[in-house]
Design an enzyme around this catalytic site. Structure first.
Site, PDB file in Angstrom:
ATOM      1  CG  ASP B  44      -2.123  -0.783   1.107  1.00  0.00           C
ATOM      2  OD1 ASP B  44      -2.378  -1.275  -0.003  1.00  0.00           O
ATOM      3  OD2 ASP B  44      -2.842  -0.938   2.097  1.00  0.00           O
ATOM      4  CE  LYS B  66      -7.774   4.436   0.087  1.00  0.00           C
ATOM      5  NZ  LYS B  66      -9.209   4.367   0.318  1.00  0.00           N
ATOM      6  CG  MET B 184      -7.996   7.335   7.120  1.00  0.00           C
ATOM      7  SD  MET B 184      -8.858   5.890   6.413  1.00  0.00           S
ATOM      8  CE  MET B 184      -9.335   4.978   7.881  1.00  0.00           C
TER       9      MET B 184
END
Lengths: 258, 258
Positions: B44, B66, B184
């Site tokens: 990742d 991502k 996040m």
């Protein structure tokens, strides 16, 4: 390769190190290095001897832990640990204070760190794999799951002042379908379950007891909230144990979700 | 010594591995071994290249992560990862799926594990040091403290269906003086703070932003709930960041508690 890299000797004299759940392979690389370089290791209960075998033979290993209901006076025991940390650091020793799991999850890591600051001792904290997350990984119990839950909780089921703390918040988290990982809760589990059900936590909430995670004899027991009493009348899960309450997904099976 | 022990080749073909926060020394020993033995690594974003350097040179390293607002279709991206896991496993490769932090804390580790079960692929999960606990240890922010709190929470500040989930439960935990580690959440932090204050979370609740924990440029920013907007108008904490809300003890200083 990391294992061949020249190791930089750090200026820390005291390392408060999370040992993870017991399996030497679940130590962090940094924890392993600290053990290999230690002159003195103050270690807690709950560890297999395997982890201590990673230290150099010359390291002095001092048991500083407690056993369940060993009758020790806990404040005196903690004061003794603090004095030992100070004494060995002043002697210029590289000291590892080895704690089960992660130093900041339901141990006295914070107190030991604060003592080091008060005494102006150079100190670092090395995180460890905490039992709840080790149990989750080893037994395929996801504690977060996309589109299912946005939170997960650690909770200690150790009673204080005669009762459980924060039962309302724990119940609210479970009612919202998020998991709670309960530490030191096995002894009081029947009562804990009753208190939760009184707060409208669904009686069929999954309850998973993971015994001795990270040890070769680790074991998973699965039941649900309203079946705990019957379950524990027949089964005696070995200590230490961490309890995972309320995961919708439980152990992942092919059919569980897509 | 662990590092010299004969390594037993396990029958797992796919290892879903928590890489921890980014510092190679915060990998577990098991994670390190899996990397050293991998034929293929699906990794990742968020990692420094240092961790990938631990793999053998012959290992194929495939970026599967991502970037913030990269416009990728997330379901397609996830399906592609699943197909790659399956393909390489069927080719008899030892596959490491390397995920930031812990695989079961706000990643898609559970989904990838479920896929492996559905496809009857042999799989294991290796826990990792999750960012919230790494931040706590590295910056001396205890998330549990004896006689101060009995619980601690992980929460994702990623909005779903246009809003935050579980705001009532998060607010209740904070009002009870227990910490919440927010993943996040930096992008939506001002709004998150407002929603919490509307739910009577004290306006002076400590708020700590830990940027890039486990990387050489890790950094701690400290403010409080009602000062977030002013703080963020002047400061732009680097990503990734984890937020620790509500620790009474904050960073331990000698005078903090006895």
């Amino acid at each position: 390769m990391l294992t061949n890299k020249q190791d930089v000797v750090k200026p820390h004299l005291i390392s408060i190190v999370g040992a993870g759940p017991g399996d030497p392979e679940l130590l962090t690389v940094r924890a392993l290095r600290r053990l290999e370089q230690a002159d003195v290791i103050l270690y807690d209960a709950l560890h297999g001897t395997d982890i201590l075998d990673l230290a150099t033979p010359h390291a002095r290993k001092i048991y500083a832990g407690k056993h369940y209901q060993d009758g020790q006076h806990q404040t005196e025991r903690q004061d003794r640990i603090h004095e030992q940390l100070k004494q060995f650091a002043h002697e210029g020793k590289r000291v590892v204070r080895l704690k089960a799991g992660d130093p900041f999850i339901f141990g006295r890591g914070a107190e030991e760190l604060a003592f080091c600051f008060r005494e102006d001792l150079t100190v670092e904290v090395v995180p460890g794999i905490t039992a709840g997350l080790a149990a989750a990984s080893c037994f395929h119990i996801p504690v977060t799951l996309r589109n299912a839950n946005s939170m997960a909780m650690f909770y200690t089921g150790h009673k204080r002042n005669g009762g459980f703390e924060n039962m309302d918040e724990v119940a609210a988290v479970l009612r919202a379908n998020a998991p709670v990982m309960v530490y030191m809760g096995l002894k009081n589990l029947i009562l804990l379950g009753k208190e939760l059900m009184q707060r409208k936590v669904p009686t069929d909430t999954p309850l998973q007891i993971v015994s001795r995670v990270g040890h070769p004899d680790q074991q998973l027991f699965t039941t649900q909230l309203d079946a705990v009493e019957a379950f524990l009348s027949k089964t005696d899960p070995p200590m230490p144990a961490v309890i995972i309450l309320g995961t919708k997904a439980q152990q992942i099976k092919a059919e569980t979700f897509v």
